[in-house]
Scaffold this motif. Structure first.
Motif, PDB file in Angstrom:
ATOM      1  N   SER A  33      47.597  40.382  52.315  1.00  0.00           N
ATOM      2  CA  SER A  33      46.230  40.641  52.789  1.00  0.00           C
ATOM      3  C   SER A  33      45.760  42.026  52.357  1.00  0.00           C
ATOM      4  O   SER A  33      44.647  42.207  51.869  1.00  0.00           O
ATOM      5  N   ARG A  34      46.646  43.026  52.493  1.00  0.00           N
ATOM      6  CA  ARG A  34      46.264  44.386  52.099  1.00  0.00           C
ATOM      7  C   ARG A  34      46.043  44.502  50.594  1.00  0.00           C
ATOM      8  O   ARG A  34      45.114  45.167  50.140  1.00  0.00           O
ATOM      9  N   MET A  35      46.901  43.857  49.833  1.00  0.00           N
ATOM     10  CA  MET A  35      46.767  43.906  48.377  1.00  0.00           C
ATOM     11  C   MET A  35      45.458  43.267  47.918  1.00  0.00           C
ATOM     12  O   MET A  35      44.769  43.774  47.033  1.00  0.00           O
ATOM     13  N   LEU A  36      45.113  42.134  48.526  1.00  0.00           N
ATOM     14  CA  LEU A  36      43.867  41.456  48.157  1.00  0.00           C
ATOM     15  C   LEU A  36      42.651  42.300  48.519  1.00  0.00           C
ATOM     16  O   LEU A  36      41.677  42.363  47.756  1.00  0.00           O
ATOM     17  N   GLU A  37      42.698  42.985  49.694  1.00  0.00           N
ATOM     18  CA  GLU A  37      41.582  43.848  50.091  1.00  0.00           C
ATOM     19  C   GLU A  37      41.438  45.022  49.109  1.00  0.00           C
ATOM     20  O   GLU A  37      40.330  45.363  48.710  1.00  0.00           O
ATOM     21  N   GLU A  38      42.554  45.643  48.721  1.00  0.00           N
ATOM     22  CA  GLU A  38      42.520  46.751  47.775  1.00  0.00           C
ATOM     23  C   GLU A  38      42.022  46.294  46.407  1.00  0.00           C
ATOM     24  O   GLU A  38      41.258  47.002  45.732  1.00  0.00           O
ATOM     25  N   LYS A  39      42.461  45.089  46.007  1.00  0.00           N
ATOM     26  CA  LYS A  39      42.010  44.529  44.729  1.00  0.00           C
ATOM     27  C   LYS A  39      40.506  44.331  44.725  1.00  0.00           C
ATOM     28  O   LYS A  39      39.800  44.666  43.764  1.00  0.00           O
ATOM     29  N   ASP A  40      39.951  43.773  45.834  1.00  0.00           N
ATOM     30  CA  ASP A  40      38.496  43.556  45.932  1.00  0.00           C
ATOM     31  C   ASP A  40      37.745  44.879  45.870  1.00  0.00           C
ATOM     32  O   ASP A  40      36.699  44.999  45.217  1.00  0.00           O
ATOM     33  N   ARG A  41      38.276  45.916  46.547  1.00  0.00           N
ATOM     34  CA  ARG A  41      37.606  47.215  46.544  1.00  0.00           C
ATOM     35  C   ARG A  41      37.569  47.823  45.125  1.00  0.00           C
ATOM     36  O   ARG A  41      36.529  48.279  44.657  1.00  0.00           O
ATOM     37  N   LEU A  42      38.719  47.771  44.447  1.00  0.00           N
ATOM     38  CA  LEU A  42      38.776  48.313  43.095  1.00  0.00           C
ATOM     39  C   LEU A  42      37.880  47.541  42.135  1.00  0.00           C
ATOM     40  O   LEU A  42      37.235  48.116  41.254  1.00  0.00           O
ATOM     41  N   HIS A  43      37.845  46.222  42.309  1.00  0.00           N
ATOM     42  CA  HIS A  43      36.995  45.391  41.453  1.00  0.00           C
ATOM     43  C   HIS A  43      35.522  45.755  41.641  1.00  0.00           C
ATOM     44  O   HIS A  43      34.765  45.885  40.674  1.00  0.00           O
ATOM     45  N   ASN A  44      35.097  45.945  42.895  1.00  0.00           N
ATOM     46  CA  ASN A  44      33.698  46.288  43.175  1.00  0.00           C
ATOM     47  C   ASN A  44      33.340  47.640  42.565  1.00  0.00           C
ATOM     48  O   ASN A  44      32.267  47.818  41.997  1.00  0.00           O
ATOM     49  N   VAL A  45      34.263  48.625  42.679  1.00  0.00           N
ATOM     50  CA  VAL A  45      34.021  49.948  42.094  1.00  0.00           C
ATOM     51  C   VAL A  45      33.885  49.845  40.575  1.00  0.00           C
ATOM     52  O   VAL A  45      32.995  50.440  39.967  1.00  0.00           O
TER      53      VAL A  45
END
Length: 382
Positions: A33-45
């Motif tokens: 769950s944490r990895m997916l949230e971090e991935k989404d944040r980096l993708h948006n940036v």
């Protein structure tokens, strides 16, 4: 009673294993769950930054087009002014002979100026078209590179997600095996379904691996094309990028002769100093080409390996002791450049260079410099 005790022990051990598996499952689920949230944040940036770069590129193109149109309007206005003056001169027929001769001279001068303006207009148009074409090519190459990077990022994230799903399924299978008797039909059916799902996920992972390799190959091709564009600029713009401009062509790994000459002037008469400096500089330029001489060592910096100059190298130490720190530092600088830009060949190569900031120039900086030079030359012509 022994049978009951054994069964009780077996149940206790099974429960302990089950608790441990549940704890690992929950821990992996939380990590996923944490990895997916971090991935989404980096993708948006990344997406926001890509949009910003594209908008900046579009603004630059429009600004160039507007400036070109303004200059064309100014040329048209000057031509109209000259046409009007020529018509007025043609009307002045009832003049004295001396005035008539002066009028003829004025007409000739006007015609010559008009021809020069027309030639300047044609040259300006060619230069504008060339620059706009280069800007459009740069914009298209950037957009292609960004698109490929986004694709690669998505496939890598998909691959990561599938790998986590496979790990999660393996955990669930282990839990199912400890939940009951494997002869239980419901348990067997659930295990078969999960094994089937696991097989599908493994196939999906293999497919993503193939796609990933394809995208990596495309990214390398794109990088090769950009490097080829840099080589073309170096070959075609050597005259424009010469002189004292802050964007220039730098020969990486080429020794600067000034420290050699300055040092030799302190030890020899001027004429002999020039010969000694040239000889010493040539000798060390040849030393730099020697593939068997590699005065570097690897250190760990922030957990990553980094290659730095080995100050204990015997050749470098002897050079510093015999000829001083200036020549030593000059040779070290050339070594670093060769190790960064041409470690396998160990020969001098040309590179687009930002002298003001002491680093490799970006294609964007080179194009901006070209546009500025075209404008300066255009003003000189008018």
């Amino acid at each position: 009673s022994n049978v009951v005790a054994n069964l009780a022990n077996k149940i206790d051990m099974t429960n302990e294993n089950l608790d441990e598996l549940r704890y690992k499952y929950n821990e992996n689920a939380l990590s996923l769950s944490r990895m997916l949230e971090e991935k989404d944040r980096l993708h948006n940036v990344f997406v926001e930054e890509s949009k910003r770069l594209q908008m900046m590129s579009q603004d630059n193109v429009w600004r160039i087009i507007e400036e070109r149109e303004k200059l064309n309007d100014e040329l048209d206005a000057k031509k109209k002014e000259l046409d009007s003056l020529r018509k007025e001169l043609n009307k002045r027929e009832a003049l004295t002979e001396s005035e008539r001769q002066k009028l003829d001279e004025d007409k000739k001068k006007n015609d010559e100026r008009n021809k020069l303006l027309q030639l300047a207009s044609v040259e300006q148009k060619k230069a504008d078209e060339s620059v706009l074409r280069l800007v459009e090519e740069q914009k298209r190459e950037k957009e292609d590179a960004l698109h490929k990077i986004l694709q690669l990022e998505k496939k890598l994230n998909d691959k990561q997600k599938v790998e986590m799903e496979i790990e999660e399924l393996n955990g669930k299978l282990e839990v199912m095996k400890h939940l009951g008797d494997e002869d239980d039909e419901a348990v067997k059916k659930k295990i078969e379904d999960m094994n089937q799902e696991l097989g599908e996920k493994v196939k999906e992972l293999e497919h993503l691996e193939i796609l990933n390799q394809t995208l990596i190959t495309k990214e390398r091709q794109s990088n090769d094309e950009l490097q080829e564009a840099r080589k073309e600029l170096i070959a075609g713009l050597s005259e424009m990028l010469a002189g004292q401009s802050h964007i220039r062509i730098k020969r990486m790994g080429d020794l600067d002769q000034k420290p050699f000459l300055d040092t030799c002037k302190l030890r020899f008469p001027l004429e002999e100093a020039q010969v000694q400096a040239f000889t010493l500089c040539s000798l060390w330029q040849e030393n730099l080409k020697d593939p068997n001489w590699h005065p570097f060592k690897v250190i760990q910096k922030d957990g990553n390996p980094e290659e730095i100059i080995d100050e204990e190298d015997e050749k470098l130490q002897n050079l510093k002791e015999e000829w001083g720190i200036k020549i030593h530092d000059c040779v070290v600088t050339a070594l670093k450049e060769l190790n960064e830009y041409n470690p396998s060949g160990r020969y001098v190569i040309s590179e687009l260079w930002n002298k003001k900031e002491g680093r490799k120039a970006t294609l964007k900086e080179v194009f901006a410099f070209i546009l500025k030079n075209i404008k300066i030359r255009k003003r000189k012509r008018t």
